[in-house]
Design a protein around this motif. Sequence first.
Motif, PDB file in Angstrom:
ATOM      1  N   PHE A   1      37.315  14.015  56.657  1.00 17.39           N
ATOM      2  CA  PHE A   1      37.349  15.367  56.579  1.00 17.39           C
ATOM      3  C   PHE A   1      37.049  16.002  55.300  1.00 17.39           C
ATOM      4  CE2 PHE A   1      40.708  14.480  60.056  1.00 17.39           C
ATOM      5  CZ  PHE A   1      39.841  15.105  60.912  1.00 17.39           C
ATOM      6  N   ASN A   2      37.185  15.479  54.006  1.00 21.01           N
ATOM      7  CA  ASN A   2      36.987  15.782  52.868  1.00 21.01           C
ATOM      8  C   ASN A   2      35.276  15.801  52.906  1.00 21.01           C
ATOM      9  OD1 ASN A   2      39.162  16.554  51.684  1.00 21.01           O
ATOM     10  ND2 ASN A   2      39.520  14.662  50.670  1.00 21.01           N
ATOM     11  N   TRP A   3      34.594  14.757  53.206  1.00 23.11           N
ATOM     12  CA  TRP A   3      33.097  14.702  53.189  1.00 23.11           C
ATOM     13  C   TRP A   3      32.662  15.748  54.050  1.00 23.11           C
ATOM     14  CZ3 TRP A   3      29.975  13.781  57.714  1.00 23.11           C
ATOM     15  CH2 TRP A   3      28.620  13.729  57.116  1.00 23.11           C
TER      16      TRP A   3
ATOM     17  N   ILE B   1      30.034  19.732  53.095  1.00 23.24           N
ATOM     18  CA  ILE B   1      28.832  19.997  53.481  1.00 23.24           C
ATOM     19  C   ILE B   1      28.721  21.646  53.766  1.00 23.24           C
ATOM     20  CG2 ILE B   1      27.180  20.023  55.338  1.00 23.24           C
ATOM     21  CD1 ILE B   1      28.430  17.312  56.191  1.00 23.24           C
ATOM     22  N   PRO B   2      27.613  22.202  52.844  1.00 25.98           N
ATOM     23  CA  PRO B   2      27.737  23.844  52.866  1.00 25.98           C
ATOM     24  C   PRO B   2      27.390  24.074  54.012  1.00 25.98           C
ATOM     25  CG  PRO B   2      26.117  22.939  51.600  1.00 25.98           C
ATOM     26  CD  PRO B   2      26.694  21.576  51.898  1.00 25.98           C
ATOM     27  N   SER B   3      27.772  25.348  54.681  1.00 29.45           N
ATOM     28  CA  SER B   3      27.353  26.085  55.948  1.00 29.45           C
ATOM     29  C   SER B   3      26.128  26.877  55.491  1.00 29.45           C
ATOM     30  CB  SER B   3      28.454  26.729  56.496  1.00 29.45           C
ATOM     31  OG  SER B   3      29.143  27.638  55.772  1.00 29.45           O
ATOM     32  N   CYS B   4      25.713  27.511  56.702  1.00 29.44           N
ATOM     33  CA  CYS B   4      24.560  28.291  56.593  1.00 29.44           C
ATOM     34  C   CYS B   4      24.950  29.857  55.774  1.00 29.44           C
ATOM     35  CB  CYS B   4      23.956  28.830  57.786  1.00 29.44           C
ATOM     36  SG  CYS B   4      23.183  27.382  58.501  1.00 29.44           S
ATOM     37  N   THR B   5      26.390  30.026  56.116  1.00 28.45           N
ATOM     38  CA  THR B   5      27.003  31.501  55.465  1.00 28.45           C
ATOM     39  C   THR B   5      27.430  31.242  53.779  1.00 28.45           C
ATOM     40  OG1 THR B   5      28.973  31.019  56.567  1.00 28.45           O
ATOM     41  CG2 THR B   5      26.987  32.278  57.685  1.00 28.45           C
TER      42      THR B   5
END
Length: 48
Positions: A34-36, A40-44
């Motif tokens: 869950f931390n990984w 991950i950055p999202s598009c927004t």
Amino acid sequence: MSKSTSKSISPRHLGTLMKLVVYPAVSAGAYFLFNWYNAIPSCTSPRG
């Protein structure tokens, strides 16, 4: 009193072994997964 020569784990000790080894391993795996996923950055997101 008879002595057992069997080297297998008794069912009584199997529950304790599961509590001490399996549950923490599954919990740690879920925590890191869950931390990984959260890293991950999202598009927004402003990070990327």
